[in-house]
Design a protein around this motif. Sequence first.
Motif, short mmCIF file in Angstrom:
data_model
loop_
_atom_site.label_atom_id
_atom_site.label_comp_id
_atom_site.label_asym_id
_atom_site.label_seq_id
_atom_site.Cartn_x
_atom_site.Cartn_y
_atom_site.Cartn_z
N MET A 1 64.09 82.28 124.86
CA MET A 1 64.70 81.16 124.14
C MET A 1 64.79 81.44 122.64
O MET A 1 63.82 81.92 122.05
N PHE A 2 65.94 81.18 122.07
CA PHE A 2 66.09 81.34 120.63
C PHE A 2 66.14 79.94 120.01
O PHE A 2 66.97 79.10 120.42
N PRO A 3 65.27 79.64 119.04
CA PRO A 3 65.19 78.27 118.51
C PRO A 3 66.54 77.73 118.01
O PRO A 3 67.28 78.45 117.34
N LYS A 4 66.80 76.48 118.35
CA LYS A 4 68.07 75.81 118.01
C LYS A 4 68.34 75.82 116.50
O LYS A 4 69.45 76.03 116.05
N LYS A 5 67.26 75.56 115.74
CA LYS A 5 67.43 75.45 114.28
C LYS A 5 67.91 76.78 113.70
O LYS A 5 68.73 76.82 112.79
N LEU A 6 67.38 77.87 114.26
CA LEU A 6 67.78 79.19 113.76
C LEU A 6 69.22 79.48 114.19
O LEU A 6 70.00 80.04 113.41
N HIS A 7 69.52 79.10 115.41
CA HIS A 7 70.87 79.30 115.93
C HIS A 7 71.89 78.59 115.03
O HIS A 7 72.91 79.16 114.64
N SER A 8 71.56 77.34 114.65
CA SER A 8 72.55 76.61 113.85
C SER A 8 72.67 77.20 112.43
O SER A 8 73.75 77.16 111.83
N LYS A 9 71.59 77.78 111.94
CA LYS A 9 71.70 78.43 110.61
C LYS A 9 72.63 79.64 110.68
O LYS A 9 73.44 79.88 109.77
N LEU A 10 72.52 80.39 111.77
CA LEU A 10 73.42 81.54 111.94
C LEU A 10 74.86 81.08 112.09
O LEU A 10 75.78 81.68 111.52
N GLU A 11 75.05 79.98 112.83
CA GLU A 11 76.41 79.45 113.02
C GLU A 11 77.01 79.02 111.68
O GLU A 11 78.19 79.22 111.42
N GLU A 12 76.16 78.43 110.84
CA GLU A 12 76.62 77.99 109.52
C GLU A 12 77.08 79.19 108.69
O GLU A 12 78.11 79.16 108.02
N ARG A 13 76.29 80.26 108.75
CA ARG A 13 76.67 81.49 108.05
C ARG A 13 78.03 81.98 108.52
O ARG A 13 78.88 82.37 107.73
N LYS A 14 78.22 81.96 109.85
CA LYS A 14 79.50 82.43 110.41
C LYS A 14 80.64 81.55 109.90
O LYS A 14 81.69 82.05 109.50
N ALA A 15 80.41 80.23 109.93
CA ALA A 15 81.46 79.29 109.50
C ALA A 15 81.84 79.53 108.04
O ALA A 15 82.99 79.34 107.64
N ASN A 16 80.87 79.95 107.21
CA ASN A 16 81.14 80.20 105.78
C ASN A 16 81.62 81.63 105.53
O ASN A 16 81.69 82.05 104.38
N ASN A 17 81.88 82.36 106.60
CA ASN A 17 82.27 83.77 106.49
C ASN A 17 81.26 84.55 105.64
O ASN A 17 81.62 85.37 104.79
N ALA A 18 79.98 84.24 105.84
CA ALA A 18 78.93 84.85 105.03
C ALA A 18 77.85 85.51 105.89
O ALA A 18 76.74 85.75 105.43
N LEU A 19 78.21 85.81 107.13
CA LEU A 19 77.21 86.43 108.02
C LEU A 19 76.97 87.87 107.59
O LEU A 19 77.90 88.64 107.40
N ARG A 20 75.68 88.20 107.43
CA ARG A 20 75.33 89.58 107.04
C ARG A 20 75.19 90.43 108.29
O ARG A 20 74.61 89.99 109.27
N GLN A 21 75.69 91.66 108.21
CA GLN A 21 75.57 92.57 109.34
C GLN A 21 75.22 93.97 108.86
O GLN A 21 75.67 94.38 107.79
N LEU A 22 74.43 94.67 109.67
CA LEU A 22 74.10 96.06 109.31
C LEU A 22 75.22 96.96 109.78
O LEU A 22 75.68 96.86 110.91
N GLU A 23 75.68 97.81 108.86
CA GLU A 23 76.76 98.73 109.22
C GLU A 23 76.32 100.16 109.01
O GLU A 23 75.58 100.45 108.05
N ALA A 24 76.79 101.04 109.86
CA ALA A 24 76.49 102.47 109.66
C ALA A 24 77.28 102.93 108.43
O ALA A 24 78.41 102.48 108.23
N PRO A 25 76.66 103.81 107.60
CA PRO A 25 77.39 104.27 106.43
C PRO A 25 78.68 105.00 106.83
O PRO A 25 78.69 105.71 107.83
N ARG A 26 79.75 104.74 106.08
CA ARG A 26 81.00 105.44 106.36
C ARG A 26 81.28 106.42 105.23
O ARG A 26 80.71 106.29 104.15
#
Length: 390
Positions: A1-26
């Motif tokens: 189970m992933f806590p609801k509160k954390l899930h909604s914080k991630l969703e908020e980040r996505k909605a603001n186009n501010a989600l951080r992601q790890l990328e392999a160096p190019r």
Amino acid sequence: MFPKKLHSKLEERKANNALRQLEAPRNLVDFSSNDYLGFSKSETIFNNTHQYLIDYNIIHNGATGSRLLSGNHPLFNTVETQLSDYHNSESALVFNSGYDANVGFFSCVPQRGDVILYDEYIHASIRDGIRLSNAKAYKFKHNDLDDIEQQILRYFDSAQHGLSQNDSNNIYIVTESIFSMDGDSPNLKGITQLCKKNNALLIVDEAHAVGVFGEGGAGLIQHLKLEKDIFARIVTFGKAIGAHGAAIIGSESLKQYLVNFSRSFIYTTALPPHTLANIHAAYHELATSITKAQLHNNIAHFKSEVVKNELQNRFIESHSAIHCCIIPGNDMVKSIAQKFQEHGFNIKPILSPTVPKNQERLRFCLHAFNSKEDISKVLKLLATFVTKSY
Ligand SMILES: Cc1ncc(COP(=O)(O)O)c(C=O)c1O
């Protein structure tokens, strides 16, 4: 189970186009790393580090414990002596990172009854340290001397806090010599005078000034000959030094206090000897390196190309290796950064909430190794992107 509160914080980040992601160096042209002098890839430093370990028969992979237990390899003493000499101070204390140094300092130095005045744009590591402190903390307007003075006066006036210049309570003022997300600097001479006048203790984070300013890249404080007026400086080794770790530069008493009370110093495994040898070799190189002059040449070229492309009103004034072009809105700044990537350049968008809303920006980090052609090309592209976009 992933806590609801954390899930909604991630969703908020996505909605603001501010989600951080790890990328392999190019494999893109580097206009984003903090490796201002190219030291992280210096063969000379790499070979000298290796040779030092061989010459002194230092065959260790890890430190094995905290410096207060089994991890205090003799190389710490060598490096800390080198650092205090280089930075013209009584002592230096190595921490595992700049983050650790700031959290470790601010959580234990300012005491209950003290006050911390900090620049509103101060680095997250300092904020986190302040959150762990028992002192009261107030932010002042970015690089605004008048506001610092106002805040000091307000505090002296406040009977509630009972603070006077004769009291044992202290005022700590903290700023950066080069702001990491803006590239600009405060009036350090002015702040120093203000501190002297009011018996306040000044702490300056030099993370982005070491290697870039001052004789031998010793930092902006030494460039301005202010080292005797500063209570503590934070220097970091993950940026222009091209290694890892940090140090707090100050008095012998401060070092002794930190060794006893700074929890991020005490309760962690020490840096391994090869990192210390790397820092040692990098500082040795810094003393004679011509790369700082190459970097400043590139900074001057960048600034003149900004003017040539009529972009100066979009940039935050800077003489450092960090230059920021304000492009309001996460969507817009991300899409322009993406276009740069498609042209082979790595330039990072800095999004809100890292910076305030509508202050989103492209952050250009300049290096000694960037070519003039690439700098010119990047600014020409920027001019077309911004005029097309808004
Ligand atoms: C001003 C400032 N202080 C401290 C740090 C943290 O340093 P480190 O990367 O060594 O943890 C950084 C880096 O992000 C920084 O920009």
